[in-house]
Design a protein around this motif. Structure first.
Motif, PDB file in Angstrom:
ATOM      1  N   GLU A 183      11.340   2.071  -3.857  1.00  8.19           N
ATOM      2  CA  GLU A 183      10.895   2.677  -2.601  1.00  8.19           C
ATOM      3  C   GLU A 183       9.437   2.336  -2.290  1.00  8.19           C
ATOM      4  OE1 GLU A 183      10.353   7.125  -0.715  1.00  8.19           O
ATOM      5  OE2 GLU A 183      11.923   6.816  -2.211  1.00  8.19           O
ATOM      6  N   GLN A 184       8.572   2.402  -3.291  1.00  8.27           N
ATOM      7  CA  GLN A 184       7.161   2.094  -3.083  1.00  8.27           C
ATOM      8  C   GLN A 184       6.949   0.601  -2.817  1.00  8.27           C
ATOM      9  OE1 GLN A 184       8.306   4.170  -5.404  1.00  8.27           O
ATOM     10  NE2 GLN A 184       7.166   6.060  -5.136  1.00  8.27           N
ATOM     11  N   TRP A 185       7.698  -0.237  -3.516  1.00  6.48           N
ATOM     12  CA  TRP A 185       7.582  -1.676  -3.293  1.00  6.48           C
ATOM     13  C   TRP A 185       8.042  -2.039  -1.884  1.00  6.48           C
ATOM     14  CZ3 TRP A 185       5.016  -5.714  -4.322  1.00  6.48           C
ATOM     15  CH2 TRP A 185       5.470  -6.970  -3.953  1.00  6.48           C
ATOM     16  N   ASP A 186       9.153  -1.482  -1.448  1.00 10.33           N
ATOM     17  CA  ASP A 186       9.648  -1.751  -0.094  1.00 10.33           C
ATOM     18  C   ASP A 186       8.634  -1.310   0.957  1.00 10.33           C
ATOM     19  OD1 ASP A 186      11.961  -2.809  -1.183  1.00 10.33           O
ATOM     20  OD2 ASP A 186      13.196  -1.037  -0.759  1.00 10.33           O
ATOM     21  N   ALA A 187       7.988  -0.171   0.738  1.00  7.61           N
ATOM     22  CA  ALA A 187       6.969   0.316   1.672  1.00  7.61           C
ATOM     23  C   ALA A 187       5.767  -0.626   1.694  1.00  7.61           C
ATOM     24  CB  ALA A 187       6.532   1.736   1.299  1.00  7.61           C
ATOM     25  N   ALA A 188       5.376  -1.141   0.537  1.00  7.66           N
ATOM     26  CA  ALA A 188       4.247  -2.068   0.464  1.00  7.66           C
ATOM     27  C   ALA A 188       4.564  -3.382   1.177  1.00  7.66           C
ATOM     28  CB  ALA A 188       3.874  -2.330  -0.994  1.00  7.66           C
ATOM     29  N   VAL A 189       5.765  -3.882   0.999  1.00  9.42           N
ATOM     30  CA  VAL A 189       6.183  -5.113   1.679  1.00  9.42           C
ATOM     31  C   VAL A 189       6.186  -4.902   3.184  1.00  9.42           C
ATOM     32  CG1 VAL A 189       8.140  -6.676   2.076  1.00  9.42           C
ATOM     33  CG2 VAL A 189       7.478  -6.056  -0.262  1.00  9.42           C
ATOM     34  N   HIS A 190       6.735  -3.783   3.640  1.00  6.94           N
ATOM     35  CA  HIS A 190       6.745  -3.487   5.075  1.00  6.94           C
ATOM     36  C   HIS A 190       5.320  -3.424   5.625  1.00  6.94           C
ATOM     37  CE1 HIS A 190       7.838  -1.848   8.943  1.00  6.94           C
ATOM     38  NE2 HIS A 190       6.975  -0.865   8.732  1.00  6.94           N
ATOM     39  N   ALA A 191       4.429  -2.745   4.913  1.00  5.46           N
ATOM     40  CA  ALA A 191       3.036  -2.639   5.353  1.00  5.46           C
ATOM     41  C   ALA A 191       2.378  -4.013   5.415  1.00  5.46           C
ATOM     42  CB  ALA A 191       2.264  -1.701   4.430  1.00  5.46           C
ATOM     43  N   ALA A 192       2.617  -4.844   4.408  1.00  2.00           N
ATOM     44  CA  ALA A 192       2.029  -6.182   4.377  1.00  2.00           C
ATOM     45  C   ALA A 192       2.532  -7.045   5.527  1.00  2.00           C
ATOM     46  CB  ALA A 192       2.330  -6.863   3.045  1.00  2.00           C
ATOM     47  N   GLN A 193       3.799  -6.907   5.860  1.00  2.00           N
ATOM     48  CA  GLN A 193       4.386  -7.739   6.908  1.00  2.00           C
ATOM     49  C   GLN A 193       4.094  -7.230   8.313  1.00  2.00           C
ATOM     50  OE1 GLN A 193       8.477  -7.871   5.552  1.00  2.00           O
ATOM     51  NE2 GLN A 193       8.092  -9.741   4.394  1.00  2.00           N
ATOM     52  N   SER A 194       3.497  -6.052   8.424  1.00  2.00           N
ATOM     53  CA  SER A 194       3.241  -5.509   9.759  1.00  2.00           C
ATOM     54  C   SER A 194       1.769  -5.168  10.015  1.00  2.00           C
ATOM     55  CB  SER A 194       4.110  -4.269   9.985  1.00  2.00           C
ATOM     56  OG  SER A 194       3.827  -3.266   9.031  1.00  2.00           O
ATOM     57  N   CYS A 195       0.893  -5.482   9.074  1.00  2.00           N
ATOM     58  CA  CYS A 195      -0.518  -5.132   9.264  1.00  2.00           C
ATOM     59  C   CYS A 195      -1.253  -6.212  10.055  1.00  2.00           C
ATOM     60  CB  CYS A 195      -1.201  -4.902   7.912  1.00  2.00           C
ATOM     61  SG  CYS A 195      -1.438  -6.382   6.910  1.00  2.00           S
ATOM     62  N   ASP A 196      -2.367  -5.826  10.645  1.00  2.00           N
ATOM     63  CA  ASP A 196      -3.253  -6.769  11.328  1.00  2.00           C
ATOM     64  C   ASP A 196      -4.370  -7.245  10.407  1.00  2.00           C
ATOM     65  OD1 ASP A 196      -1.942  -6.532  13.842  1.00  2.00           O
ATOM     66  OD2 ASP A 196      -2.985  -4.644  14.184  1.00  2.00           O
ATOM     67  N   LEU A 197      -4.750  -6.381   9.474  1.00  2.00           N
ATOM     68  CA  LEU A 197      -5.819  -6.670   8.527  1.00  2.00           C
ATOM     69  C   LEU A 197      -5.455  -6.068   7.180  1.00  2.00           C
ATOM     70  CD1 LEU A 197      -8.810  -7.546   7.857  1.00  2.00           C
ATOM     71  CD2 LEU A 197      -9.442  -5.213   8.519  1.00  2.00           C
ATOM     72  N   MET A 198      -5.576  -6.862   6.128  1.00  3.91           N
ATOM     73  CA  MET A 198      -5.354  -6.345   4.782  1.00  3.91           C
ATOM     74  C   MET A 198      -6.677  -6.417   4.034  1.00  3.91           C
ATOM     75  SD  MET A 198      -2.779  -7.559   1.725  1.00  3.91           S
ATOM     76  CE  MET A 198      -1.308  -6.770   2.379  1.00  3.91           C
ATOM     77  N   LEU A 199      -7.113  -5.288   3.517  1.00 13.41           N
ATOM     78  CA  LEU A 199      -8.325  -5.202   2.717  1.00 13.41           C
ATOM     79  C   LEU A 199      -7.925  -5.193   1.244  1.00 13.41           C
ATOM     80  CD1 LEU A 199     -11.399  -4.800   2.488  1.00 13.41           C
ATOM     81  CD2 LEU A 199     -10.972  -2.330   2.683  1.00 13.41           C
ATOM     82  N   ILE A 200      -8.416  -6.166   0.507  1.00 14.01           N
ATOM     83  CA  ILE A 200      -8.084  -6.310  -0.907  1.00 14.01           C
ATOM     84  C   ILE A 200      -9.369  -6.091  -1.695  1.00 14.01           C
ATOM     85  CG2 ILE A 200      -7.192  -7.873  -2.664  1.00 14.01           C
ATOM     86  CD1 ILE A 200      -5.895  -9.400  -0.225  1.00 14.01           C
ATOM     87  N   VAL A 201      -9.341  -5.147  -2.617  1.00 10.87           N
ATOM     88  CA  VAL A 201     -10.566  -4.781  -3.329  1.00 10.87           C
ATOM     89  C   VAL A 201     -10.374  -4.937  -4.835  1.00 10.87           C
ATOM     90  CG1 VAL A 201     -12.242  -2.953  -3.739  1.00 10.87           C
ATOM     91  CG2 VAL A 201     -11.136  -3.133  -1.507  1.00 10.87           C
ATOM     92  N   GLY A 202     -11.196  -5.817  -5.421  1.00 11.24           N
ATOM     93  CA  GLY A 202     -11.320  -5.911  -6.867  1.00 11.24           C
ATOM     94  C   GLY A 202     -10.089  -6.321  -7.639  1.00 11.24           C
ATOM     95  N   THR A 203      -9.358  -7.299  -7.190  1.00  9.73           N
ATOM     96  CA  THR A 203      -8.193  -7.763  -7.941  1.00  9.73           C
ATOM     97  C   THR A 203      -8.329  -9.245  -8.242  1.00  9.73           C
ATOM     98  OG1 THR A 203      -5.785  -7.957  -7.977  1.00  9.73           O
ATOM     99  CG2 THR A 203      -6.843  -8.242  -5.852  1.00  9.73           C
ATOM    100  N   SER A 204      -7.716  -9.661  -9.312  1.00 10.02           N
ATOM    101  CA  SER A 204      -7.711 -11.083  -9.646  1.00 10.02           C
ATOM    102  C   SER A 204      -6.728 -11.841  -8.763  1.00 10.02           C
ATOM    103  CB  SER A 204      -7.335 -11.282 -11.110  1.00 10.02           C
ATOM    104  OG  SER A 204      -6.013 -10.819 -11.336  1.00 10.02           O
ATOM    105  N   GLY A 205      -5.756 -11.121  -8.209  1.00  8.29           N
ATOM    106  CA  GLY A 205      -4.756 -11.762  -7.370  1.00  8.29           C
ATOM    107  C   GLY A 205      -3.734 -12.568  -8.145  1.00  8.29           C
ATOM    108  N   ILE A 206      -3.567 -12.253  -9.419  1.00 10.49           N
ATOM    109  CA  ILE A 206      -2.626 -13.048 -10.219  1.00 10.49           C
ATOM    110  C   ILE A 206      -1.508 -12.227 -10.856  1.00 10.49           C
ATOM    111  CG2 ILE A 206      -4.274 -14.906 -10.695  1.00 10.49           C
ATOM    112  CD1 ILE A 206      -4.725 -13.657 -13.473  1.00 10.49           C
TER     113      ILE A 206
END
Length: 90
Positions: A14-37
């Motif tokens: 449920e949380q993953w699906d919500a995150a995917v939906h948010a990522a696919q519908s946002c105008d701006l994504m703020l990413i803080v302090g991650t390696s991205g890997i």
């Protein structure tokens, strides 16, 4: 048990699906302090960028996300987020 996902465990659906939906519908994504890997969460910025979102990354180091980020704010999170908070947008 703490409310975290350990390495090797699946993310809650449920949380993953919500995150995917948010990522696919946002105008701006703020990413803080991650390696991205660390996947699958590392996929989210690429999903957002593919849908036309701007990516803003806050990180003291260069990461794999520098190539897709519209804004790369190099510094520690507390300093950079404090500066962002003080900005006035017209």
């Amino acid at each position: 048990r703490p409310g975290i996902v350990w390495f090797g465990e699946s993310l809650p659906t449920e949380q993953w699906d919500a995150a995917v939906h948010a990522a696919q519908s946002c105008d701006l994504m703020l990413i803080v302090g991650t390696s991205g890997i660390v996947y699958p969460a590392a996929e989210l910025p690429y999903m957002a960028e593919k849908q036309g979102a701007k990516i803003a990354q806050v990180n003291p180091r260069i990461t794999s996300l520098n190539g897709i980020a519209t804004y790369n704010l190099h510094g520690n999170a507390s300093e950079m987020l404090s500066k962002l908070q003080r900005l006035t947008f017209l």
